[in-house]
Enzyme design. Structure first.
Site, PDB file in Angstrom:
ATOM      1  N   LEU A  23       0.878  -1.309   0.170  1.00 52.67           N
ATOM      2  CA  LEU A  23       0.474  -0.370   0.672  1.00 52.67           C
ATOM      3  C   LEU A  23       1.155   1.411   0.086  1.00 52.67           C
ATOM      4  O   LEU A  23       0.677   2.304  -0.517  1.00 52.67           O
ATOM      5  CB  LEU A  23      -0.575  -0.361   1.073  1.00 52.67           C
ATOM      6  N   THR A  27      10.909   5.049   4.439  1.00 60.56           N
ATOM      7  CA  THR A  27      12.149   4.599   4.602  1.00 60.56           C
ATOM      8  C   THR A  27      12.331   3.792   5.544  1.00 60.56           C
ATOM      9  O   THR A  27      13.828   3.131   4.863  1.00 60.56           O
ATOM     10  CB  THR A  27      12.931   6.309   5.186  1.00 60.56           C
ATOM     11  N   ASP A 140       2.748  15.762  15.313  1.00 56.67           N
ATOM     12  CA  ASP A 140       3.327  15.555  13.950  1.00 56.67           C
ATOM     13  C   ASP A 140       1.702  15.581  13.334  1.00 56.67           C
ATOM     14  O   ASP A 140       1.696  15.012  12.324  1.00 56.67           O
ATOM     15  CB  ASP A 140       4.002  14.554  13.361  1.00 56.67           C
ATOM     16  N   LYS A 142      -0.678  17.439  10.526  1.00 54.68           N
ATOM     17  CA  LYS A 142      -0.568  17.399   9.424  1.00 54.68           C
ATOM     18  C   LYS A 142      -1.136  16.471   8.356  1.00 54.68           C
ATOM     19  O   LYS A 142      -2.431  15.881   9.024  1.00 54.68           O
ATOM     20  CB  LYS A 142       1.047  17.686   8.691  1.00 54.68           C
ATOM     21  N   ASN A 145      -0.643  13.113   7.436  1.00 53.35           N
ATOM     22  CA  ASN A 145      -1.218  12.193   8.780  1.00 53.35           C
ATOM     23  C   ASN A 145      -2.388  12.048   9.214  1.00 53.35           C
ATOM     24  O   ASN A 145      -2.819  11.099  10.402  1.00 53.35           O
ATOM     25  CB  ASN A 145      -0.033  12.584  10.029  1.00 53.35           C
TER      26      ASN A 145
END
Length: 446
Positions: A23, A27, A140, A142, A145
């Site tokens: 999907l 990293t 975090d 945004k 997310n």
């Protein structure tokens, strides 16, 4: 090599799950579509290579934090972590499959109508309020997310940078700089400590701006210049944004976090209340103490089971997810006991009464302890759930139901320990009798 690894994982049957197509890729991890073989339900399975984790200490912290946090926050607008499993070479996160993709993709096509933006913002605030009530700040937030399910409802994902109360320093603040540059709060950039919950609200302001405007409030090709704009709150709201929404954005994007609007204040705004009903968190309220006291014959229910991976990852201090606490140690909320569940429950009730707590039983193999004194945020209420690992081995996990998070941390780290010392085998963060599970006949997952 990469394609060979993907072929190896694809069509793998992992316990009760069959893994399928890729999907997405990051990293350090790949996410696969999966299927529950019993129910045919779709799931998302994030696969992390253990060798990469060993090479990157920061990656280990992220995995520990994400597991620890996602066990705390279960809410209709948060992606659910269903299971964590491991083989000798990989770690598997089995999560709720959210079909609609990222909110970012929706915004990339253009700004949203105000009613739709308000709906997403309402769901974001509801989930965030639930997180903050459990001492969790996301750090975090945004559109990348924020996922959308098939019904178009928002789901917060990616808690890898989130923070727990144990990460607070002596000043009661967080000090780790993290987040995405365009969404990060000015106090995070100043390196003087910050309140994670208030920093999240700044990010909510940026998200709301992006939904309504279709672009970021703080932009510059030079990151340092962009940081300068953030620290001065230099932005312009486009004319098509309504007056009420403009005022909310201007109260969220306030440089001084002490003057920033709070979630409780947001909930009172007429703009926020329009047309949307708030979802209820997925939790079952425990019975009141007096109701439990009226039923002396209430039987102890069978404890839930912990699998081998959960036990090792919670209790061990080796590679195996390192007790789910920051930097290998934190205020303990879990201990293992070499006694059956019934005896452990009796001991918990006895210790709770000795500490001056009201004692009651909750659904499942749980004990509910409620303080009789008012704390900073009302009375502290704690649940202690007993899990069965083996016939004579149990795991006990404390959870905060209400009250102040710091008072809960003190309760777990200091108050309750002395009275339990005669049944405790190992506390979370302490060295257990065996780090690889050998004494229990558990597999070594390292």
């Amino acid at each position: 090599m990469v394609r060979e690894e993907e072929k190896e994982v694809r069509n793998l049957v992992l316990g009760k799950y069959e893994m399928g197509r890729v999907l997405g890729k990051g990293t350090f991890a790949k996410v696969y579509h999966g299927r529950d073989l019993r129910t045919n339900e779709s799931v998302a399975i994030k696969v992390i290579n253990k060798d990469q984790v060993r090479r990157d200490g920061g990656m280990m912290d992220q995995i520990e934090r994400e597991i620890s946090v996602m066990r705390l926050v279960r809410h209709p607008n948060i992606v659910e972590l269903k299971e964590v499993m491991a083989t000798k070479s990989r770690i598997f996160f089995v999560m709720e499959y959210v079909r609609g993709g990222e909110l970012f993709a929706r915004v990339a096509r253009g700004r949203l109508p105000e009613d739709q933006a308000r709906r997403y913002f309402h769901q974001l605030i509801s989930a965030l309020d639930f997180c903050h009530s459990r001492g969790v700040s996301h750090r975090d937030l945004k559109p990348e997310n924020l996922l959308l399910d098939e019904a178009g409802d928002l789901k917060i994902s990616d808690f890898g940078l989130s923070a727990l109360p144990e990460q607070l320093r002596h000043d009661g603040l967080l000090h780790t700089q993290c987040g995405t540059p365009a969404y990060v709060a000015p106090e995070v950039l100043r390196k003087k400590g910050y309140d994670g919950a208030r920093a999240d609200l700044w990010s909510c302001g940026v998200v709301l701006y992006v939904l309504l405007a279709g672009f970021l409030p703080f932009q510059h090709e030079n990151v340092m210049r962009m940081y300068g704009k953030i620290c001065k709150a230099e932005y312009q709201i486009p004319p098509w944004v309504s007056g009420e929404a403009r005022r909310l954005i201007s109260r969220l994007l306030v440089v001084d976090p002490e003057k920033r609007i709070s979630i409780s204040e947001i909930k009172q705004l007429s703009w926020f209340k329009k047309g949307v009903s708030r979802p209820t968190p997925l939790s079952i309220p425990p019975p009141k103490e007096e109701e439990a006291d009226q039923d002396p014959d209430l039987e102890l229910q069978s404890p839930r089971s912990y699998n081998a991976f959960e036990l090792i990852s919670t209790m061990s201090s080796g590679f195996d997810l390192s007790s789910l606490f920051e930097n290998g140690r934190r205020a303990a909320t879990v201990f293992a006991a070499r006694f059956p569940a019934g005896k452990v429950v009796e001991k918990l009730e006895k210790v709770g009464r000795s500490l001056g707590f009201g004692v009651g039983k909750a659904k499942g193999c749980k004990v509910r302890l409620e303080g009789k004194a008012e704390g900073r945020k009302g009375r502290l209420a704690v649940t202690a759930e007993v899990f069965e690992v083996a016939p004579e081995v149990t795991l006990v996990e404390f959870g905060k139901e209400s009250g102040d998070t710091l008072e809960f941390a003190k309760f777990c780290a200091e108050d309750v320990r002395p009275g339990l010392k005669d049944i405790v085998w190992a506390w979370q963060g302490d060295e257990p009798a065996t780090a690889d599970g050998g004494e229990l006949g558990l597999p070594n997952l390292r």
